[in-house]
Scaffold this motif. Structure first.
Motif, short mmCIF file in Angstrom:
data_model
loop_
_atom_site.label_atom_id
_atom_site.label_comp_id
_atom_site.label_asym_id
_atom_site.label_seq_id
_atom_site.Cartn_x
_atom_site.Cartn_y
_atom_site.Cartn_z
N ILE A 148 41.53 50.70 39.12
CA ILE A 148 42.09 50.97 37.79
C ILE A 148 42.18 52.46 37.50
CG2 ILE A 148 41.37 48.75 36.83
CD1 ILE A 148 38.99 50.17 35.56
N GLY A 149 42.06 53.29 38.54
CA GLY A 149 42.20 54.73 38.37
C GLY A 149 43.65 55.11 38.12
N ARG A 150 43.86 56.26 37.49
CA ARG A 150 45.21 56.72 37.15
C ARG A 150 46.06 56.97 38.40
NH1 ARG A 150 47.41 56.22 32.43
NH2 ARG A 150 45.63 57.20 31.39
N HIS A 151 45.42 57.42 39.47
CA HIS A 151 46.17 57.77 40.68
C HIS A 151 46.19 56.61 41.67
CE1 HIS A 151 46.16 61.79 39.08
NE2 HIS A 151 44.84 61.74 38.97
N GLU A 152 47.28 56.49 42.36
CA GLU A 152 47.48 55.37 43.28
C GLU A 152 46.35 55.29 44.30
OE1 GLU A 152 50.91 53.62 46.30
OE2 GLU A 152 51.28 55.42 45.09
N GLY A 153 45.79 54.10 44.42
CA GLY A 153 44.72 53.87 45.38
C GLY A 153 43.35 54.28 44.90
N GLU A 154 43.25 54.82 43.67
CA GLU A 154 41.97 55.30 43.16
C GLU A 154 41.19 54.14 42.53
OE1 GLU A 154 40.25 58.98 40.43
OE2 GLU A 154 42.25 58.15 40.05
N SER A 155 39.99 53.89 43.03
CA SER A 155 39.13 52.83 42.52
C SER A 155 37.86 53.42 41.94
CB SER A 155 38.77 51.84 43.64
OG SER A 155 39.92 51.17 44.12
N PHE A 156 37.30 52.68 40.97
CA PHE A 156 36.03 53.07 40.37
C PHE A 156 35.02 51.95 40.59
CE2 PHE A 156 38.89 55.30 37.11
CZ PHE A 156 38.90 56.49 37.84
N GLU A 157 33.78 52.34 40.84
CA GLU A 157 32.71 51.36 40.95
C GLU A 157 32.11 51.17 39.56
OE1 GLU A 157 28.91 52.21 43.10
OE2 GLU A 157 29.65 50.62 44.45
N LEU A 158 32.29 49.97 39.01
CA LEU A 158 31.93 49.72 37.61
C LEU A 158 31.12 48.44 37.46
CD1 LEU A 158 35.41 50.56 36.08
CD2 LEU A 158 33.31 51.86 35.67
N PRO A 159 30.33 48.36 36.39
CA PRO A 159 29.58 47.12 36.12
C PRO A 159 30.53 45.96 35.90
CG PRO A 159 28.82 48.93 34.73
CD PRO A 159 30.09 49.39 35.38
N SER A 160 30.17 44.79 36.41
CA SER A 160 31.00 43.60 36.25
C SER A 160 30.17 42.49 35.62
CB SER A 160 31.55 43.15 37.59
OG SER A 160 30.52 42.62 38.41
N SER A 161 30.84 41.40 35.31
CA SER A 161 30.14 40.22 34.79
C SER A 161 30.61 39.00 35.56
CB SER A 161 30.42 40.04 33.30
OG SER A 161 31.79 39.77 33.07
N ILE A 162 29.77 37.99 35.56
CA ILE A 162 30.15 36.67 36.06
C ILE A 162 30.22 35.81 34.81
CG2 ILE A 162 29.46 34.70 37.48
CD1 ILE A 162 27.97 36.74 39.27
N THR A 163 31.38 35.34 34.49
CA THR A 163 31.60 34.82 33.15
C THR A 163 32.26 33.44 33.17
OG1 THR A 163 32.48 35.42 30.98
CG2 THR A 163 33.87 35.89 32.87
N THR A 164 32.62 32.98 31.99
CA THR A 164 33.29 31.69 31.82
C THR A 164 34.50 31.86 30.90
OG1 THR A 164 31.96 31.11 29.88
CG2 THR A 164 31.10 30.43 32.03
N ILE A 165 35.46 30.96 31.05
CA ILE A 165 36.58 30.94 30.12
C ILE A 165 36.06 30.67 28.70
CG2 ILE A 165 38.71 29.73 29.47
CD1 ILE A 165 39.02 31.53 31.89
N ALA A 166 35.02 29.86 28.59
CA ALA A 166 34.44 29.59 27.27
C ALA A 166 33.97 30.89 26.62
CB ALA A 166 33.27 28.62 27.40
N GLY A 167 33.40 31.79 27.42
CA GLY A 167 32.95 33.07 26.88
C GLY A 167 34.11 33.91 26.39
N ILE A 168 35.24 33.86 27.11
CA ILE A 168 36.43 34.59 26.69
C ILE A 168 37.00 33.99 25.42
CG2 ILE A 168 38.83 35.07 27.34
CD1 ILE A 168 37.88 35.40 30.22
N CYS A 169 36.97 32.66 25.31
CA CYS A 169 37.53 31.98 24.14
C CYS A 169 36.66 32.14 22.90
CB CYS A 169 37.69 30.49 24.42
SG CYS A 169 38.95 30.06 25.63
N ARG A 170 35.36 32.36 23.11
CA ARG A 170 34.42 32.32 21.98
C ARG A 170 34.82 33.30 20.89
NH1 ARG A 170 30.31 33.22 24.76
NH2 ARG A 170 29.77 31.06 25.16
N ASN A 171 35.25 34.49 21.25
CA ASN A 171 35.68 35.49 20.27
C ASN A 171 37.14 35.86 20.56
OD1 ASN A 171 33.10 35.87 18.88
ND2 ASN A 171 32.42 36.73 20.83
#
Length: 306
Positions: A148-171
């Motif tokens: 998701i870096g601005r420059h092509e091929g640029e990646s960032f190591e970022l915190p992630s989650s293991i989630t559910t569609i229910a969690g996305i729908c909740r709010n």
């Protein structure tokens, strides 16, 4: 992403404003279809999905010279407000630095979804009668390399989650404006722009290789095709007129635990997966625990205004 979405009607309420206006008052106002539009309504028409101003095209009451039907469109000044009725291709969000992306996560503007929960958790709380609230099942995932870096091929190591569609729908009303980087994605996109309506899906989707997507559809019927929890529950969704039928086909016991029962008619279901051919129609099958959920009924109008 479908570009077929249309605003079937607009709310008409003189003097109402998106900033600070009472939405219940707006939802009780006059509903105007594009062919019912009068020119004096200009400036006082609002989208039923995001409540921002819309305008009719053409602005004059006459129809297009090429006989096309008139339609409503969002105004560019409200582009920052996400809406599932906005007919546009999703725009990926890029970040200049790791710090900017990390800050977006901390401020809850961005979510990196490493994966959706595959198995039902051991401990569950009893949901409400209408299955509108679900226990929080999201857990922190590993650091993930995301492009998701601005420059092509640029990646960032970022915190992630293991989630559910229910969690996305909740709010959902808050989350629809949030950027999500989903499994197998190439960039982060606003949730509202990631969603594809089952009513927009036709057989053409089978003509090329699919990647999993976020889909949603309204339930018009659901029944257990057998007599056991392991039997398939057939949940029929409103679908494209070009498609014979569309079913979500999952074990009855699984669906019951998700709140999908014989009484689920009128509810909206959201899922992350691929579409398959099934008989003479289309279907969604083999979804994991975190890949499907009922949308809380209070958000129905944001997805499918009626």
């Amino acid at each position: 992403m479908s570009t077929k979405r249309k605003i079937a009607f607009a709310y008409h309420l003189s003097g109402w404003n998106f900033d600070g206006g009472n939405r219940d008052t707006l939802k009780a106002s006059q509903r105007v279809a594009p062919d019912e539009y009068e020119e004096e309504m200009m400036g006082n028409l609002f989208c039923p999905g995001c409540y921002t101003n819309v305008e009719r095209t053409p602005k004059k009451k006459d129809i297009f010279t090429n006989q096309r039907d008139p339609f409503y469109r969002h105004l560019n000044r409200w582009q920052h407000v996400a809406c599932v009725l906005r007919a546009k291709r999703p725009v990926g969000k890029r970040y200049d630095t790791w710090e900017e992306a990390r800050r977006a996560i901390e401020h809850e503007h961005l979510a990196i979804v490493k994966e959706f929960l595959q198995e039902k958790p051991e401990v569950r709380l009893a949901p409400s009668n209408e299955y509108d609230e679900t226990p929080v099942e999201d857990i922190e995932g590993p650091l993930s390399e995301v492009p998701i870096g601005r420059h092509e091929g640029e990646s960032f190591e970022l915190p992630s989650s293991i989630t559910t569609i229910a969690g996305i729908c909740r709010n959902f009303e808050k989350n629809k404006d949030k950027y999500f980087f989903l499994p197998q994605a190439t960039h982060a996109v606003k949730l509202a722009e990631l969603l594809t309506a089952i009513a927009d899906v036709d057989y053409d989707i089978m003509d090329s290789p699919q990647t999993p997507r976020l889909y949603y559809g309204k339930i018009i019927g659901s029944h257990n095709a057998g007599s056991h929890d392991t039997s398939t529950r057939m949940t029929k969704l409103v679908c494209n007129s070009a498609v014979k039928d569309f079913y979500v086909k999952l074990p009855n016991g699984f669906c019951r635990d998700k709140g999908i029962t014989d009484n689920s008619r009128g509810r909206i279901v959201m899922f992350f997966g691929k579409i398959t051919e099934s008989g003479i129609g289309l279907a969604a099958t083999n979804l994991a625990w975190g890949e499907i959920a009922l949308v809380p009924a209070k958000y129905n109008e944001l997805l499918i205004p009626e």
